[in-house]
Design a protein around this motif. Sequence first.
Motif, PDB file in Angstrom:
ATOM      1  N   ARG A  64       0.829  -1.208   0.000  1.00 50.14           N
ATOM      2  CA  ARG A  64       0.000   0.000   0.000  1.00 50.14           C
ATOM      3  C   ARG A  64       0.859   1.252   0.000  1.00 50.14           C
ATOM      4  O   ARG A  64       0.663   2.163  -0.797  1.00 50.14           O
ATOM      5  CB  ARG A  64      -0.924   0.011   1.228  1.00 50.14           C
ATOM      6  CG  ARG A  64      -1.795   1.269   1.289  1.00 50.14           C
ATOM      7  CD  ARG A  64      -2.489   1.399   2.640  1.00 50.14           C
ATOM      8  NE  ARG A  64      -3.283   2.599   2.690  1.00 50.14           N
ATOM      9  CZ  ARG A  64      -2.813   3.809   2.981  1.00 50.14           C
ATOM     10  NH1 ARG A  64      -1.541   3.981   3.220  1.00 50.14           N
ATOM     11  NH2 ARG A  64      -3.616   4.854   3.002  1.00 50.14           N
ATOM     12  N   ASP A  65       1.821   1.307   0.914  1.00 48.41           N
ATOM     13  CA  ASP A  65       2.649   2.500   1.075  1.00 48.41           C
ATOM     14  C   ASP A  65       3.891   2.424   0.195  1.00 48.41           C
ATOM     15  O   ASP A  65       4.641   1.447   0.270  1.00 48.41           O
ATOM     16  CB  ASP A  65       3.071   2.659   2.532  1.00 48.41           C
ATOM     17  CG  ASP A  65       1.887   2.892   3.450  1.00 48.41           C
ATOM     18  OD1 ASP A  65       1.034   3.737   3.118  1.00 48.41           O
ATOM     19  OD2 ASP A  65       1.819   2.233   4.505  1.00 48.41           O
ATOM     20  N   PRO A  66       4.144   3.439  -0.606  1.00 41.33           N
ATOM     21  CA  PRO A  66       5.334   3.399  -1.463  1.00 41.33           C
ATOM     22  C   PRO A  66       6.630   3.303  -0.653  1.00 41.33           C
ATOM     23  O   PRO A  66       7.597   2.701  -1.114  1.00 41.33           O
ATOM     24  CB  PRO A  66       5.259   4.704  -2.255  1.00 41.33           C
ATOM     25  CG  PRO A  66       4.319   5.575  -1.507  1.00 41.33           C
ATOM     26  CD  PRO A  66       3.390   4.679  -0.758  1.00 41.33           C
ATOM     27  N   GLU A  67       6.642   3.857   0.541  1.00 47.22           N
ATOM     28  CA  GLU A  67       7.839   3.808   1.384  1.00 47.22           C
ATOM     29  C   GLU A  67       8.162   2.388   1.835  1.00 47.22           C
ATOM     30  O   GLU A  67       9.262   2.112   2.282  1.00 47.22           O
ATOM     31  CB  GLU A  67       7.665   4.693   2.624  1.00 47.22           C
ATOM     32  CG  GLU A  67       7.414   6.150   2.323  1.00 47.22           C
ATOM     33  CD  GLU A  67       5.938   6.466   2.036  1.00 47.22           C
ATOM     34  OE1 GLU A  67       5.675   7.637   1.691  1.00 47.22           O
ATOM     35  OE2 GLU A  67       5.069   5.585   2.138  1.00 47.22           O
ATOM     36  N   ALA A  68       7.203   1.486   1.705  1.00 45.80           N
ATOM     37  CA  ALA A  68       7.374   0.081   2.107  1.00 45.80           C
ATOM     38  C   ALA A  68       7.638  -0.812   0.902  1.00 45.80           C
ATOM     39  O   ALA A  68       7.564  -2.027   1.008  1.00 45.80           O
ATOM     40  CB  ALA A  68       6.129  -0.393   2.850  1.00 45.80           C
ATOM     41  N   CYS A  69       7.948  -0.198  -0.241  1.00 48.95           N
ATOM     42  CA  CYS A  69       8.052  -0.964  -1.489  1.00 48.95           C
ATOM     43  C   CYS A  69       9.201  -0.451  -2.353  1.00 48.95           C
ATOM     44  O   CYS A  69       9.479   0.751  -2.380  1.00 48.95           O
ATOM     45  CB  CYS A  69       6.730  -0.823  -2.254  1.00 48.95           C
ATOM     46  SG  CYS A  69       6.706  -1.737  -3.808  1.00 48.95           S
ATOM     47  N   HIS A  70       9.793  -1.371  -3.085  1.00 48.94           N
ATOM     48  CA  HIS A  70      10.893  -1.015  -3.980  1.00 48.94           C
ATOM     49  C   HIS A  70      10.469  -0.049  -5.087  1.00 48.94           C
ATOM     50  O   HIS A  70      11.309   0.631  -5.664  1.00 48.94           O
ATOM     51  CB  HIS A  70      11.528  -2.285  -4.574  1.00 48.94           C
ATOM     52  CG  HIS A  70      10.698  -2.962  -5.611  1.00 48.94           C
ATOM     53  ND1 HIS A  70       9.551  -3.673  -5.298  1.00 48.94           N
ATOM     54  CD2 HIS A  70      10.834  -3.016  -6.956  1.00 48.94           C
ATOM     55  CE1 HIS A  70       9.031  -4.146  -6.415  1.00 48.94           C
ATOM     56  NE2 HIS A  70       9.783  -3.770  -7.431  1.00 48.94           N
ATOM     57  N   ARG A  71       9.170   0.048  -5.373  1.00 49.29           N
ATOM     58  CA  ARG A  71       8.747   0.965  -6.437  1.00 49.29           C
ATOM     59  C   ARG A  71       9.122   2.407  -6.111  1.00 49.29           C
ATOM     60  O   ARG A  71       9.397   3.202  -7.011  1.00 49.29           O
ATOM     61  CB  ARG A  71       7.248   0.840  -6.728  1.00 49.29           C
ATOM     62  CG  ARG A  71       6.326   1.367  -5.643  1.00 49.29           C
ATOM     63  CD  ARG A  71       4.857   1.182  -6.033  1.00 49.29           C
ATOM     64  NE  ARG A  71       3.963   1.793  -5.090  1.00 49.29           N
ATOM     65  CZ  ARG A  71       3.443   1.188  -4.027  1.00 49.29           C
ATOM     66  NH1 ARG A  71       3.742  -0.083  -3.785  1.00 49.29           N
ATOM     67  NH2 ARG A  71       2.625   1.836  -3.214  1.00 49.29           N
ATOM     68  N   SER A  72       9.179   2.745  -4.816  1.00 44.66           N
ATOM     69  CA  SER A  72       9.582   4.106  -4.435  1.00 44.66           C
ATOM     70  C   SER A  72      11.043   4.359  -4.790  1.00 44.66           C
ATOM     71  O   SER A  72      11.425   5.483  -5.131  1.00 44.66           O
ATOM     72  CB  SER A  72       9.340   4.357  -2.947  1.00 44.66           C
ATOM     73  OG  SER A  72      10.185   3.538  -2.157  1.00 44.66           O
ATOM     74  N   LEU A  73      11.877   3.321  -4.708  1.00 47.94           N
ATOM     75  CA  LEU A  73      13.291   3.461  -5.059  1.00 47.94           C
ATOM     76  C   LEU A  73      13.453   3.660  -6.563  1.00 47.94           C
ATOM     77  O   LEU A  73      14.279   4.472  -7.003  1.00 47.94           O
ATOM     78  CB  LEU A  73      14.073   2.232  -4.590  1.00 47.94           C
ATOM     79  CG  LEU A  73      13.973   1.905  -3.095  1.00 47.94           C
ATOM     80  CD1 LEU A  73      14.715   0.615  -2.782  1.00 47.94           C
ATOM     81  CD2 LEU A  73      14.483   3.056  -2.245  1.00 47.94           C
ATOM     82  N   ILE A  74      12.664   2.949  -7.336  1.00 49.45           N
ATOM     83  CA  ILE A  74      12.697   3.113  -8.791  1.00 49.45           C
ATOM     84  C   ILE A  74      12.234   4.529  -9.149  1.00 49.45           C
ATOM     85  O   ILE A  74      12.864   5.224  -9.956  1.00 49.45           O
ATOM     86  CB  ILE A  74      11.804   2.069  -9.498  1.00 49.45           C
ATOM     87  CG1 ILE A  74      12.250   0.647  -9.154  1.00 49.45           C
ATOM     88  CG2 ILE A  74      11.799   2.304 -11.012  1.00 49.45           C
ATOM     89  CD1 ILE A  74      11.240  -0.436  -9.547  1.00 49.45           C
ATOM     90  N   ALA A  75      11.129   4.958  -8.537  1.00 49.06           N
ATOM     91  CA  ALA A  75      10.587   6.296  -8.825  1.00 49.06           C
ATOM     92  C   ALA A  75      11.591   7.383  -8.454  1.00 49.06           C
ATOM     93  O   ALA A  75      11.763   8.360  -9.197  1.00 49.06           O
ATOM     94  CB  ALA A  75       9.272   6.495  -8.067  1.00 49.06           C
TER      95      ALA A  75
END
Length: 165
Positions: free
Chosen positions: A133-144
């Motif tokens: 749910r939270d981008p901070e808890a997911c690798h997608r935030s690192l890509i972004a």
Amino acid sequence: MRTLATIGVYGWTLETFLDALRGAGVALVLDVRQRRGVRGPEYAWANAQRLQAALAGAAIGYRHHKELAPTTELRRLQYREDDRVGVGKRSRTELAPEYRESYLREILGQADLAPLVQEMPPDAASVLLCVERDPEACHRSLIAERLAGEFGLSVLHLRSEEREG
């Protein structure tokens, strides 16, 4: 300026998920999951074939970028930290520092993101999709974060209002 959104599966229904994509002007979903399935009947809509059919029906493109997904070993590293601090995958709010460093080095540090940016439509938003749910808890935030820094993309994190335990 191109807009890159991020979104997770948790907390959405198919209808609210599609509404969020439409509201952000998303024309292309960039799926960065290793396994394109989600456990639980409430998220059956997010399994690859169903999701791709729903997106096609909404005139939203879809691309899978498995090369940006964390490896099984990296995911296990995060799960160990989740166990240590007593949080579940659906309630995690941040990435373990060791996971973050390893993902940046092993996956993102090896990736050429220019082809990804080239496939993004110039006149519409694209979205990085994973499950948390939270981008901070997911690798997608690192890509972004890397795409914003290297290519000047504007980043928008789409969040469901629903919290899960």
